[in-house]
Design a protein around this motif. Sequence first.
Motif, PDB file in Angstrom:
ATOM      1  N   PRO A 177      55.598  36.428  87.068  1.00 26.82           N
ATOM      2  CA  PRO A 177      55.677  35.987  85.657  1.00 26.82           C
ATOM      3  C   PRO A 177      55.871  34.184  85.436  1.00 26.82           C
ATOM      4  N   ASN A 216      58.803  45.407  79.805  1.00 27.62           N
ATOM      5  CA  ASN A 216      58.010  46.304  79.299  1.00 27.62           C
ATOM      6  C   ASN A 216      58.182  47.572  79.846  1.00 27.62           C
ATOM      7  N   THR A 261      58.099  30.647  82.324  1.00 24.70           N
ATOM      8  CA  THR A 261      57.280  31.746  82.318  1.00 24.70           C
ATOM      9  C   THR A 261      55.976  31.679  81.605  1.00 24.70           C
ATOM     10  N   SER A 262      55.290  32.402  82.133  1.00 25.65           N
ATOM     11  CA  SER A 262      53.876  32.254  81.705  1.00 25.65           C
ATOM     12  C   SER A 262      53.756  32.772  80.040  1.00 25.65           C
ATOM     13  N   SER A 263      52.784  32.294  79.431  1.00 27.91           N
ATOM     14  CA  SER A 263      52.705  32.689  77.907  1.00 27.91           C
ATOM     15  C   SER A 263      52.481  34.238  77.646  1.00 27.91           C
ATOM     16  N   ASN A 264      52.038  35.035  78.804  1.00 26.05           N
ATOM     17  CA  ASN A 264      51.707  36.591  78.481  1.00 26.05           C
ATOM     18  C   ASN A 264      52.766  37.265  78.858  1.00 26.05           C
ATOM     19  N   PHE A 265      54.026  36.719  79.348  1.00 24.59           N
ATOM     20  CA  PHE A 265      55.303  37.388  79.522  1.00 24.59           C
ATOM     21  C   PHE A 265      56.086  37.517  78.381  1.00 24.59           C
ATOM     22  N   ALA A 266      56.867  38.494  78.198  1.00 29.66           N
ATOM     23  CA  ALA A 266      57.405  39.027  77.011  1.00 29.66           C
ATOM     24  C   ALA A 266      58.872  37.983  76.785  1.00 29.66           C
ATOM     25  N   ASN A 309      51.899  39.457  91.188  1.00 26.34           N
ATOM     26  CA  ASN A 309      52.817  40.058  90.104  1.00 26.34           C
ATOM     27  C   ASN A 309      53.932  38.911  89.788  1.00 26.34           C
ATOM     28  N   ARG A 361      55.378  30.294  85.837  1.00 30.42           N
ATOM     29  CA  ARG A 361      54.089  29.207  85.969  1.00 30.42           C
ATOM     30  C   ARG A 361      54.266  28.468  87.176  1.00 30.42           C
ATOM     31  N   SER A 375      60.735  34.370  77.349  1.00 32.73           N
ATOM     32  CA  SER A 375      60.757  33.044  77.611  1.00 32.73           C
ATOM     33  C   SER A 375      61.858  32.515  78.211  1.00 32.73           C
ATOM     34  N   ASN A 430      61.195  43.451  84.445  1.00 32.94           N
ATOM     35  CA  ASN A 430      59.897  43.582  83.637  1.00 32.94           C
ATOM     36  C   ASN A 430      60.379  43.992  82.343  1.00 32.94           C
TER      37      ASN A 430
END
Length: 201
Positions: free
Chosen positions: A140, A127, A179-184, A138, A142, A186, A125
């Motif tokens: 990240p 973050n 990865t999903s759009s809200n994950f930092a 949990n 798609r 790509s 992660n």
Amino acid sequence: GSFSLALRVNRDINEVFTLSSGIQLSQINERTSGSVSEQVQQINERKVNGFIVDPFGNQIPVTYTFYDTVNVTQTRNINSSNRMTFIDVPIFIRYNFFMSNKLSLSLNPGLLVNLGFRQRGSFLNPNDLETHNLNRSNNPYRPSAGVTASLGLGLHYKINNQFGLIVEPTYRLVLETVTSSNFAISKQFKTLPTFVGVLYN
């Protein structure tokens, strides 16, 4: 390592072009390792001995304790491993640009449409720079890997009228981030698999 298993059905359009489709299972094993440096506050205890003088002139020994706060750089190792499984439907147009009695060469452009995308393991992660286990709450990634572009060079060797061998080095690129759009971060996969298989006519 990584691997792919495929079952394809070919249908000749004419002497030069062949349509190929089927089902394919692929697995990518991903390992990430490295280190990260962090600034942390550290409290150091420091003692100083001295004395005080009482009203009668006597020296009384005392110890003073001080706490100093300093910034320290710490290095931490991070490791994560992940296993990703893809179930795809390949759709290829094979262009046979060289053919002889035993050997043929082809250029194989096409797409792979993802039907299923599963992950197991852990991920880093960005973050909090910690590794977390993948689970439903949990994750990240798609639920679908979308469409993969593929370009291969096929070498076909005819053993007899029924069987042949195929060797096909391929370049593949997942067209969208997995990865999903809200994950930092790509992430897109680029792979260079080489398929070895048996042809049955």
